[in-house]
Design a protein around this motif. Structure first.
Motif, PDB file in Angstrom:
ATOM      1  N   VAL A 107      -2.659 -31.276 -32.487  1.00 21.27           N
ATOM      2  CA  VAL A 107      -2.416 -32.165 -31.353  1.00 21.27           C
ATOM      3  C   VAL A 107      -3.026 -33.525 -31.686  1.00 21.27           C
ATOM      4  O   VAL A 107      -4.235 -33.634 -31.896  1.00 21.27           O
ATOM      5  CB  VAL A 107      -3.028 -31.606 -30.059  1.00 21.27           C
ATOM      6  N   GLY A 108      -2.180 -34.567 -31.781  1.00 22.66           N
ATOM      7  CA  GLY A 108      -2.674 -35.908 -32.102  1.00 22.66           C
ATOM      8  C   GLY A 108      -2.767 -36.141 -33.598  1.00 22.66           C
ATOM      9  O   GLY A 108      -2.091 -35.488 -34.406  1.00 22.66           O
ATOM     10  N   ASP A 109      -3.615 -37.066 -33.975  1.00 30.55           N
ATOM     11  CA  ASP A 109      -3.757 -37.485 -35.374  1.00 30.55           C
ATOM     12  C   ASP A 109      -4.334 -36.343 -36.220  1.00 30.55           C
ATOM     13  O   ASP A 109      -5.407 -35.820 -35.914  1.00 30.55           O
ATOM     14  CB  ASP A 109      -4.684 -38.698 -35.432  1.00 30.55           C
ATOM     15  N   PRO A 110      -3.651 -35.932 -37.300  1.00 32.66           N
ATOM     16  CA  PRO A 110      -4.160 -34.829 -38.124  1.00 32.66           C
ATOM     17  C   PRO A 110      -5.361 -35.196 -38.985  1.00 32.66           C
ATOM     18  O   PRO A 110      -6.068 -34.313 -39.475  1.00 32.66           O
ATOM     19  CB  PRO A 110      -2.958 -34.452 -38.989  1.00 32.66           C
ATOM     20  N   GLY A 111      -5.606 -36.496 -39.210  1.00 32.13           N
ATOM     21  CA  GLY A 111      -6.807 -36.920 -39.940  1.00 32.13           C
ATOM     22  C   GLY A 111      -6.970 -36.223 -41.271  1.00 32.13           C
ATOM     23  O   GLY A 111      -6.048 -36.142 -42.082  1.00 32.13           O
TER      24      GLY A 111
END
Length: 296
Positions: A107-111
């Motif tokens: 969920v969101g930026d996988p970084g």
């Protein structure tokens, strides 16, 4: 971006497989090339390698396309929302100890999770949070392996947990196998679960929950109403038992690190969503002792 020699070797092997009309191997090698971040395109001179996006991004769980498990019979699937460094540690323990595909729904930026992508590890990104149940169902629907493990990122492998689980699932005596679970406590009117150790159980927890994927889908999967993980696994387990499925708790080489989903979630939200999930359990299943496993 030029492709490394290792990717060129895969492309050459694919070219040879196609020449031998071994299209199954050709497709497998294409998927391995894709996992390395390249698209292979056939050309008159042989092939071309083009950089591709290493993971897909979706705005809805309904849009998620099949997640290729490659040659593996089983996929360990995790939902990750924050605390990515800890998730990376978990992924490394899986790779060290077991042979399986790994599917990460972020969920969101996988970084930093992007650095873990390889021929056996896939990542899909959701731009917003649709809740734990809906995300778990998206994984159930879309991984391509016959078997799947829904696992919390706090669970770490200390040995090979996959081989004994696969062996048990293939016997077809149990539709699901897990690491932690228990029996519904009838004396307190279904309000708790007692851990009785290894053996047949009423419920399994999503710390590590392995199953035949088609059996799980036939039982309608997890509740999409479960925004939070806690008790959603109990509801799912009772759905499996209601569909005449048996569940097995096993002793496995696993350990649990800090459970961020519980300890680092707003307590008011955690308690409210946990209660909503359990209220559904009580409303649908309380008193239906015929679906439960033998007491022990």
């Amino acid at each position: 971006m030029s492709a490394p020699d290792s990717v060129h070797e895969l492309a050459k092997a694919r070219l040879a497989a196609r020449a031998e009309k071994n299209f199954a191997l050709s497709d497998q090698l294409r998927d391995e090339i894709a996992a390395q971040g390249f698209e292979v395109v056939d050309s008159a001179g042989g092939y071309e390698l083009r950089p591709k996006k290493r993971f897909p991004t979706y705005e809805s769980t309904r849009d998620i396309r099949p997640i290729n498990s490659g040659k593996f019979e089983i996929t360990v699937a995790m939902i990750i929302d924050g605390f990515q460094e800890d998730a990376v540690t978990t992924i490394k323990t899986i790779k060290e100890h077991s042979q399986c595909a790994i599917a990460i729904l972020v969920v969101g930026d996988p970084g930093v999770l992007v650095n873990e992508l390889d021929s056996r590890t896939s990542l899909v990104q959701l731009t917003e949070d649709f809740g734990w149940g809906e995300s778990a169902n998206a994984l159930l629907r879309n991984v391509t392996s016959e078997f799947i493990v829904i696992m919390d990122p706090s669970t770490r492998f200390t040995g090979d947990a996959i081989t004994p689980v696969l062996a048990e699932l293939k016997k077809r005596e149990f539709v699901a196998v897990g690491w932690r679970g228990g029996l519904i406590n009838l004396e307190d009117d279904w309000r708790s679960v007692d851990d009785k150790g290894a053996g047949e159980v009423d419920v399994l927890f999503s710390y590590f929950l392995a199953m035949h994927r088609e059996d799980a889908l036939a039982a309608r999967g997890f509740s999409n109403r479960a925004l939070y993980y806690r008790n959603a696994d109990i509801e799912f387990s009772l759905n499996l038992r209601h569909s005449n499925g048996r569940l097995l708790q096993m002793d496995l080489p696993l350990e649990q690190d800090r459970h961020h989903g519980y300890h680092d979630t707003d307590p008011e939200y955690r308690d409210a969503q946990s209660k909503k999930n359990y209220d559904r359990i009580l409303e649908r299943f309380r008193g239906k002792t015929a679906i439960l496993s033998p007491r022990r």
